[in-house]
Design a protein around this motif. Structure first.
Motif, PDB file in Angstrom:
ATOM      1  N   SER A  84     -21.202 -37.038   7.914  1.00 54.45           N
ATOM      2  CA  SER A  84     -20.863 -35.561   7.631  1.00 54.45           C
ATOM      3  C   SER A  84     -22.247 -35.131   6.862  1.00 54.45           C
ATOM      4  O   SER A  84     -22.144 -33.777   7.857  1.00 54.45           O
ATOM      5  CB  SER A  84     -19.749 -35.847   6.455  1.00 54.45           C
ATOM      6  N   SER A  87     -24.537 -34.063   9.917  1.00 53.14           N
ATOM      7  CA  SER A  87     -23.403 -33.206  10.866  1.00 53.14           C
ATOM      8  C   SER A  87     -23.847 -31.789   9.958  1.00 53.14           C
ATOM      9  O   SER A  87     -24.264 -30.303  10.361  1.00 53.14           O
ATOM     10  CB  SER A  87     -22.102 -33.389  11.075  1.00 53.14           C
ATOM     11  N   GLN A  88     -23.708 -32.077   8.761  1.00 51.99           N
ATOM     12  CA  GLN A  88     -24.172 -30.908   8.037  1.00 51.99           C
ATOM     13  C   GLN A  88     -25.595 -30.551   7.512  1.00 51.99           C
ATOM     14  O   GLN A  88     -25.992 -29.142   7.816  1.00 51.99           O
ATOM     15  CB  GLN A  88     -23.927 -30.664   6.520  1.00 51.99           C
ATOM     16  N   ALA A  91     -26.940 -28.339  11.106  1.00 48.61           N
ATOM     17  CA  ALA A  91     -25.849 -27.191  11.267  1.00 48.61           C
ATOM     18  C   ALA A  91     -26.925 -26.517  12.342  1.00 48.61           C
ATOM     19  O   ALA A  91     -28.112 -26.450  11.320  1.00 48.61           O
ATOM     20  CB  ALA A  91     -25.656 -27.307  10.088  1.00 48.61           C
TER      21      ALA A  91
END
Length: 161
Positions: A84, A87-88, A91
């Protein structure tokens, strides 16, 4: 090494394909670790743009209620949060960026890598036991004394005399 750690096929047998160690939109190398007694789990992930590590564990190791459940492997405990976070954090960053192979290293079949002048690899070192087998040592060893807990006196170990 990064290429091997980033290949989901290398993890499928142990963690299953498409586990939390796999990113569909980018190449990420990842490694997990878990202590034998399931007190600690770690996942480390890296790309050319980011390195992240997460440790989950028991800083009060002497309290049973602080231990993770038996079988709490790093891929289940720490990897989802790392997935998580990466991925963040990435981004909007192109997911196709990756390291170039070192000079003289070429890709082979099945995510294998070789030195450019390698013609074949029949066996890796350590594939076969030495011949003849080493004989068992006849040297007597004495038990090592260690404290049961750091800072405590040494336990009485059996005498080696």
């Amino acid at each position: 090494m990064a290429q091997i750690m980033a290949d989901d096929q290398n993890r499928c047998l142990i963690f299953g394909c498409n586990s939390a160690l796999h990113w569909k939109d980018r190449t990420v190398a990842a490694k997990t670790g878990t202590t034998d007694d399931f007190r600690d789990a770690v996942t480390i992930a890296f790309t050319p743009d980011l390195t992240a590590a997460l440790w989950v564990g028991d800083i009060l190791a002497d309290l049973p209620q602080n231990r993770m459940v038996n079988g709490s492997d790093g891929v289940f405990v720490a990897s989802p949060a790392i997935h998580s976070f990466v991925s963040q954090a990435l981004a909007g960053v192109p997911g196709n960026r990756w390291y170039t192979p070192p000079p003289g290293v070429v890709a082979g079949p099945g995510n294998s890598w070789y030195l450019a002048d390698t013609r074949s690899v029949a066996k890796l070192p350590g594939d076969n036991p030495p011949s003849p087998l080493p004989r068992r040592s006849t040297i007597r060893s004495r038990p090592i004394q260690v404290p049961a807990r750091p800072g405590e006196p040494f336990a009485n170990a059996a005498s080696g005399d």
